[in-house]
Design a protein around this motif. Structure first.
Motif, short mmCIF file in Angstrom:
data_model
loop_
_atom_site.label_atom_id
_atom_site.label_comp_id
_atom_site.label_asym_id
_atom_site.label_seq_id
_atom_site.Cartn_x
_atom_site.Cartn_y
_atom_site.Cartn_z
N ASP A 132 0.81 -1.35 -0.11
CA ASP A 132 0.21 0.09 -0.54
C ASP A 132 0.77 1.01 0.58
OD1 ASP A 132 -2.20 -1.33 -0.04
OD2 ASP A 132 -2.46 -1.91 2.58
N ALA A 133 1.66 1.15 0.95
CA ALA A 133 2.95 2.66 0.79
C ALA A 133 2.30 3.67 0.89
CB ALA A 133 3.87 2.34 -0.68
N THR B 123 3.48 -0.23 5.37
CA THR B 123 2.25 -0.61 5.10
C THR B 123 3.29 -0.95 3.46
OG1 THR B 123 1.45 1.49 3.85
CG2 THR B 123 0.17 0.53 5.43
N ALA C 71 3.41 -3.09 13.17
CA ALA C 71 2.92 -4.05 12.34
C ALA C 71 2.36 -5.75 12.82
CB ALA C 71 3.85 -4.49 10.89
N ALA C 72 1.36 -5.68 11.98
CA ALA C 72 0.58 -7.34 13.23
C ALA C 72 1.02 -8.23 12.48
CB ALA C 72 -0.40 -6.87 12.39
N THR C 73 2.03 -8.40 11.36
CA THR C 73 2.36 -9.57 11.04
C THR C 73 4.25 -9.65 11.14
OG1 THR C 73 2.09 -8.96 9.02
CG2 THR C 73 0.15 -10.77 9.19
N GLU D 207 0.33 -11.32 4.34
CA GLU D 207 -1.11 -11.63 4.37
C GLU D 207 -1.65 -10.49 4.46
OE1 GLU D 207 -2.98 -12.74 8.06
OE2 GLU D 207 -5.10 -13.68 7.16
N GLN E 131 -0.94 -5.05 4.65
CA GLN E 131 -0.57 -4.39 5.50
C GLN E 131 -1.23 -3.44 6.56
OE1 GLN E 131 2.57 -3.58 4.17
NE2 GLN E 131 2.24 -4.39 2.51
N HIS E 132 -0.48 -3.72 7.64
CA HIS E 132 -1.23 -3.18 8.46
C HIS E 132 -0.70 -1.91 9.63
CE1 HIS E 132 -5.84 -5.43 9.93
NE2 HIS E 132 -4.98 -5.47 9.23
#
Lengths: 560, 106
Positions: free
Chosen positions: B37-38, B48, B75-77, B103, B105-106
């Motif tokens: 996403d950036a 992101t 970041a979640a992941t 999975e 982008q958070h």
């Protein structure tokens, strides 16, 4: 800056001396005329110092790139609640609430990480199903072919249901959440339910008691994936003081309720204001993906965030001194021509729609941003499946000042317009309901917008004298007017905060039980804003006098 | 020009040539690779553009700096081989780099 009524803001914004520009003036948001002032600042003085405002002196950061720089400078520009936190208004020191959004690293990071898993991808996937089910139920239950209040039926209901789920909060009590959110953001001087800080503290105590009960149950149970259980079991949060628990609750309640709610309302409004975009959307529902971030940019639910410099800091060529208040105006950065093409237009198929400041950047970037987007996305998917058109039939109502800035929220710009009219997907156009009957708004909702807060010191406003021969009329009693306590040279009278001058009496005028003298100033109290000096302790007063009383009889009666 | 292979979460591979000096994020955005996403446009301010650096490339891309590590920590992941792709500049030494996309982008 208090501009007189009916002023041409484009002209005023272009002609005011720079040092007189005060973009914290609530009226700019209530009247939706903030744009030209920020446009001028972005061009001529992007990092702008305002020496005197109702919130004291402050710096405005107005350009996208400077805001980005400020967001990243968290070591120098602090969010700490003890310094004033993240809102332009300084709350009384003893009433400031610690909450992680108003903390700096490392404490901020520790507490934030406790709640963050609630919006992790796996949990969002679970929530998606729940949200869709609820959206469907809400939309299927909407009145057809009649006007109704979109804000209440959809925006509030959907966000409150979501919050109840995140907290695992008793569903039947869910409207308490929006009540607490509203109380947290209320402006005491507006004279609503929360008319004093004491009253607010009473409500907070009630909120804290309710949640403490939930906490106590969950702290003694196995950890579960709801926010209260997460806080109760989290390493960094399980020993919070009650005040800190309350602060974080308010952050989560306001952050989860009010912002998305405004974007839900805003989306309906923007599509109505831009029928071509609405048409594009209907023809290609895949555009929801890019429309959602565009709604969030265009609405900018939080107009600003504040920081406090803890060291001298250079930004945009200006020297910010340690201790200075720095306001990052997201609402302006989101309209920065250098960062966003045609920023004043609502365009649902932008190339880079996610490039906006509404969620903030850096360590404080909105933790719930994906959840917010998901709610909007599902809502619009289900709307398009059902209704070809949702038509806004009421006038937008913008008000200012009912809401105090809580940390999560900051100065806000909210724009609700209702009621909306839903057109039934199964048939042709339905009757316009109340509009046809000439009743524009059978479900009044008080809607708020703007940086607003108590006005506690004087703002100088230049007011030109009233038109010759004009006298103030009244509608609904003199209690809705203010009268100038002292006479000054007409044309250069400092206005009290929350006041707007309407007329200068050019002869004696009787208004209700009051007698106004020649030269006395008569004006309105800006609805929802605090009342300034010289206004006899009044609180919120809806004004509206623009009725001119012709003839001399009022003046004569004034003598009696 | 040096090449990067982006592997989407669903396994789809994209092999792209990037000019030296360009960031791995920029390469993804310019080539419309889904999954990056950036949002902040390369300021290391949003996490992101998160990627996992594949295999033994990590020593060559380097590890995150302070600001990047701070963003990644939200970041979640995130995993030990996580990087923000806006902070990886392409060079001849990185020719053949492989990154996997998370999975979400958070």
């Amino acid at each position: 800056m208090n501009a007189p009524a009916n002023v041409d803001h484009e002209t005023l914004a272009a002609s005011l001396p720079l040092d007189r520009i005060d973009v914290s003036d609530p009226a700019l948001y209530r009247d939706d005329v903030w744009m030209p002032y920020f446009r001028r600042l972005r061009r001529e003085d992007p990092v702008h110092y305002c020496a005197s405002s109702m919130f004291g002196p402050y710096w405005s950061v107005t350009k996208y790139k400077d805001i980005m720089q400020a967001e990243l400078a968290h070591k120098v520009l602090s969010s700490d609640s003890s310094l004033g936190g993240i809102t332009i208004r300084d709350r009384p020191k003893d009433l400031r609430l610690p909450m992680f959004i108003a903390m700096d690293p490392p404490r901020h990071d520790e507490q934030r990480k406790v709640v963050q898993p609630i919006v992790a991808p796996a949990n969002l996937a679970k929530l998606e199903h729940i949200i869709r089910e609820r959206v469907c139920r809400i939309l299927d239950g909407l009145p057809r072919g009649e006007t109704f209040n979109w804000v209440d039926h959809v925006s509030i209901e959907l966000t409150v249901q979501m919050l109840a789920t995140l907290f695992d909060f008793p569903f039947e009590d869910r409207r308490k959440l929006s009540f607490w959110s509203d109380c947290a953001t209320a402006l005491p001087e507006a004279g609503g339910v929360i008319d004093s800080e004491e009253k607010r503290e009473e409500v907070f105590a009630e909120c804290l008691a309710y949640f403490t009960n939930l906490w106590n149950k969950r702290v003694n149970a196995e950890p579960r994936p709801d926010l209260i259980s997460m806080l109760a079991h989290g390493e960094a949060t399980r020993n919070m003081t009650p005040r800190e628990f309350l602060g974080n609750l308010i952050l989560l309640i306001v952050g989860g309720n009010d912002t998305t709610r405004n974007s839900i309302s805003g989306g309906v409004l923007f599509l109505n204001q831009n029928p071509e975009e609405y048409r594009k959307l209907r023809e290609n529902p895949a555009l929801i993906e890019s429309m959602v971030p565009e709604i969030i940019r265009y609405q900018t639910p939080l107009a600003h965030m504040r920081r406090t410099a803890i060291e001298d800091y250079e930004l945009g060529g200006k020297r910010i001194r340690a201790g200075d208040k720095v306001i990052m105006w997201y609402i302006s950065g989101n309209r920065d021509e250098e960062a966003i093409e045609e920023p004043d237009r609502f365009i649902i198929d932008r190339k880079r729609p996610r490039q906006h400041l509404s969620f903030g950047f850096g360590v404080h970037r909105c933790v719930g941003n994906r959840l917010a987007e998901m709610q909007l996305k599902i809502l619009w998917e289900e709307i398009l499946r059902r209704f070809p058109v949702i038509e806004v039939v009421g006038e937008p109502r913008l008000a200012v000042g009912q809401r105090d800035a809580v940390e999560a929220e900051g100065v806000r710009q909210v724009r609700h317009r209702d009621p909306a009219h839903v057109q039934d997907g199964r048939g042709g156009r339905l009757p316009l309901g109340a509009r046809g009957a000439g009743v524009s708004d059978p479900h009044p909702v008080q809607v708020v917008q703007g940086p607003l807060h108590p006005l506690d010191t004087g703002v100088q406003g230049v007011v030109r004298s009233g038109r010759a021969g004009v006298e103030a009329g009244r509608r609904g009693g003199v209690g809705q007017l203010w009268r100038g306590a002292e006479q000054r040279v007409p044309g250069e009278r400092p206005l009290g905060l929350g006041q707007r001058l309407l007329h200068v009496a050019d002869r004696q005028v009787r208004l209700g039980d009051h007698r106004c003298h020649r030269g006395e100033h008569l004006g309105e109290v800006v609805p929802g804003s605090a009342v300034g000096p010289g206004v006899g302790g009044g609180l919120r007063r809806e004004l509206l006098v623009d009725q001119q009383v012709t003839g001399g009889d009022h003046g004569e009666r004034g003598d009696r | 020009m040096p090449q990067v292979t982006y592997i989407e979460h669903n396994g789809t591979e994209h092999r792209i040539e990037l000019e030296a000096g360009q960031s791995v994020m920029q390469g993804a955005v310019n080539n419309n690779i889904p999954g990056i996403d950036a949002d902040c446009g390369g300021e290391c301010a949003c996490a992101t553009c998160h990627v996992y650096v594949e295999g033994d490339w990590l020593p060559r891309t380097g590890t995150p700096g302070e600001q990047e590590a701070s963003m990644l920590s939200f970041a979640a992941t995130a995993q030990p081989n996580s990087r923000l792709s806006c902070q990886i500049r392409m060079s001849e030494e990185l020719d053949g780099l492989v990154v996997r996309l998370p999975e979400a982008q958070h």
